[in-house]
Design a protein around this motif. Structure first.
Motif, PDB file in Angstrom:
ATOM      1  N   ALA A   1     -52.587 -96.591  10.495  1.00  9.17           N
ATOM      2  CA  ALA A   1     -53.436 -95.405  10.675  1.00  9.17           C
ATOM      3  C   ALA A   1     -54.625 -95.713  11.574  1.00  9.17           C
ATOM      4  CB  ALA A   1     -53.916 -94.894   9.316  1.00  9.17           C
ATOM      5  N   TRP A   2     -55.264 -96.854  11.393  1.00  8.93           N
ATOM      6  CA  TRP A   2     -56.395 -97.216  12.257  1.00  8.93           C
ATOM      7  C   TRP A   2     -55.949 -97.424  13.691  1.00  8.93           C
ATOM      8  CZ3 TRP A   2     -61.202 -96.279  11.616  1.00  8.93           C
ATOM      9  CH2 TRP A   2     -61.749 -96.217  10.339  1.00  8.93           C
TER      10      TRP A   2
ATOM     11  N   LEU B   1     -55.202 -94.057  15.176  1.00 13.61           N
ATOM     12  CA  LEU B   1     -56.437 -93.317  15.399  1.00 13.61           C
ATOM     13  C   LEU B   1     -57.097 -93.750  16.704  1.00 13.61           C
ATOM     14  CD1 LEU B   1     -58.605 -91.321  14.366  1.00 13.61           C
ATOM     15  CD2 LEU B   1     -59.705 -93.296  13.293  1.00 13.61           C
TER      16      LEU B   1
END
Length: 132
Positions: free
Chosen positions: A103-104, A107
């Motif tokens: 997810a990071w 992102l």
């Protein structure tokens, strides 16, 4: 028992990466095709897929956290025992931390892609006004 935990966490992490890669494959491909040429988008798409696997597996593997099962604690001088509850906790922690790493990474990818899209769109609009 520790070796099996290591193998299982690696397999679970790789499986989570595979599912995430399949889920985000088309959006990443579409974004890259829009931002760069067809030849470059294929290469960048493959690199992004590789990055998802590297970030996900390294985030989910957590070798430093698994060391407690082979090295004794300094206070008690005993090794933490691997039982069914610990296995469940470690597999769950692997899934969550793999997803968190992915997810990071995504992102950051999407933020830079948004910035690049705004720049490309600005150039297109500027070229359109000059052509009129």
């Amino acid at each position: 028992m520790f070796i099996w935990l290591l193998v299982v966490t690696l397999a679970v992490s790789a499986m989570v990466c595979f599912i995430a890669t399949r889920f985000f494959d088309k959006p990443i491909g579409s974004i890259l095709t829009r931002l760069v040429s067809e030849e470059l988008s294929f290469a960048w798409h493959r690199y992004t897929t590789f990055a998802i696997y590297v970030v996900g597996i390294s985030g989910g593997g957590r070798i430093w956290a698994l060391e407690r099962y082979i090295t004794p604690n300094t206070d008690e001088a005993s090794v933490v025992q691997l039982n069914a509850a610990r296995w469940t906790l470690e597999v769950y922690r692997t899934i969550v931390e793999t997803l968190q790493g992915i997810a990071w990474m995504l992102l950051v990818f999407f933020i830079f892609a948004l910035i690049a899209y705004v720049i490309v769109r600005g150039f297109e609009l500027r070229q359109g006004k000059r052509g009129e």
